[in-house]
Write an enzyme that holds these catalytic residues in place. Structure first.
Site, PDB file in Angstrom:
ATOM      1  N   ASN A  75       0.750  -1.244  -0.034  1.00  0.00           N
ATOM      2  CA  ASN A  75       0.102  -0.142  -0.077  1.00  0.00           C
ATOM      3  C   ASN A  75       0.939   1.296   0.003  1.00  0.00           C
ATOM      4  O   ASN A  75       1.879   1.447   0.804  1.00  0.00           O
ATOM      5  CB  ASN A  75      -0.922  -0.009   1.352  1.00  0.00           C
ATOM      6  CG  ASN A  75      -1.941   1.032   1.006  1.00  0.00           C
ATOM      7  OD1 ASN A  75      -1.588   2.123   0.853  1.00  0.00           O
ATOM      8  ND2 ASN A  75      -3.007   0.754   1.525  1.00  0.00           N
ATOM      9  N   HIS A 145      -9.833  -4.528  -4.012  1.00  0.00           N
ATOM     10  CA  HIS A 145      -8.414  -4.909  -3.516  1.00  0.00           C
ATOM     11  C   HIS A 145      -8.835  -5.206  -1.859  1.00  0.00           C
ATOM     12  O   HIS A 145      -9.528  -4.337  -1.236  1.00  0.00           O
ATOM     13  CB  HIS A 145      -7.663  -3.452  -3.500  1.00  0.00           C
ATOM     14  CG  HIS A 145      -7.893  -2.099  -3.048  1.00  0.00           C
ATOM     15  ND1 HIS A 145      -8.983  -1.577  -3.570  1.00  0.00           N
ATOM     16  CD2 HIS A 145      -7.788  -1.582  -1.889  1.00  0.00           C
ATOM     17  CE1 HIS A 145      -9.230  -0.520  -3.041  1.00  0.00           C
ATOM     18  NE2 HIS A 145      -8.627  -0.536  -1.767  1.00  0.00           N
ATOM     19  N   HIS A 147      -6.906  -5.533   1.989  1.00  0.00           N
ATOM     20  CA  HIS A 147      -5.930  -5.110   2.576  1.00  0.00           C
ATOM     21  C   HIS A 147      -5.272  -6.383   3.585  1.00  0.00           C
ATOM     22  O   HIS A 147      -6.132  -7.194   4.053  1.00  0.00           O
ATOM     23  CB  HIS A 147      -6.346  -4.016   3.680  1.00  0.00           C
ATOM     24  CG  HIS A 147      -6.747  -2.817   2.689  1.00  0.00           C
ATOM     25  ND1 HIS A 147      -5.780  -1.697   2.501  1.00  0.00           N
ATOM     26  CD2 HIS A 147      -7.747  -2.425   2.257  1.00  0.00           C
ATOM     27  CE1 HIS A 147      -6.447  -0.929   1.714  1.00  0.00           C
ATOM     28  NE2 HIS A 147      -7.758  -1.234   1.604  1.00  0.00           N
TER      29      HIS A 147
END
Length: 186
Positions: A75, A145, A147
């Protein structure tokens, strides 16, 4: 030479009215706040960073692992050191729109990311999840997406609570290299 702690705050120029608070400046976060690298629309051709990352080198794109249908990437604006995301190559917004193969590979790369983070950094636990839609907190809602945020005992200290600041002890390029080297082979 040893420095003694004093009760007097160190003067910081440009902070406005002098008070007892020290400040940590994180000007790099302004790019995120102002929407840098955010898509201009919902389509894959609207500047989606998750669509452009795979065309970059692993180092330039911060890609840790490439699968057939999904890749793992650091990230750019991490919540914690080692914060990864698993992302399908295909521009798709909703988890229910993934194919069976994409769903399976997303899950497998998530498991591998956990193993790599434990090996490389000794992570004690993880926050894993995805925000579906902008109302649920997705910064880039048009491209799904997931995490993977590593956690360590005692890592929740005063910085995020009162300072709204994350302290990251390592550059993203160094974290990417460390995790790529620790990634399990299948």
């Amino acid at each position: 030479m040893l420095h003694c702690m004093t009760s007097e705050p160190e003067q910081q120029l440009g902070v406005g009215t002098q008070d007892a608070f020290q400040r940590l400046w994180t000007p790099h976060r302004m790019a995120y706040i102002q929407g840098e690298n955010k898509p201009t629309g919902p389509g894959a051709g609207d500047g989606c960073p998750f669509c452009s990352i795979p065309a970059k080198s692993d180092e330039d794109g911060l890609v840790v692992k490439r699968g057939e249908q999904v890749y793992a990437v650091l990230n750019l604006y991490p919540y914690n050191g080692g914060h990864l995301m698993t992302v399908p190559y295909r521009h798709v917004a909703d988890y229910t729109d993934l194919t069976a193969g994409e769903t399976a590979e997303l899950g497998e790369l998530t498991k591998q990311a956990m193993t790599a983070l434990r090996t490389a950094s000794g992570a004690h636990g993880f926050n894993i999840g995805m925000n579906q839609g902008s109302v649920a907190g997705a910064g880039i809602a048009a491209h799904l997406h997931q995490h993977i945020v590593p956690r360590w005992g005692g890592d929740t200290n005063f910085m995020p609570v009162v300072g709204h600041t994350r302290v990251l002890p390592q550059l993203l390029a160094d974290t990417r290299k460390m995790l790529a080297e620790a990634w399990p082979t299948t």
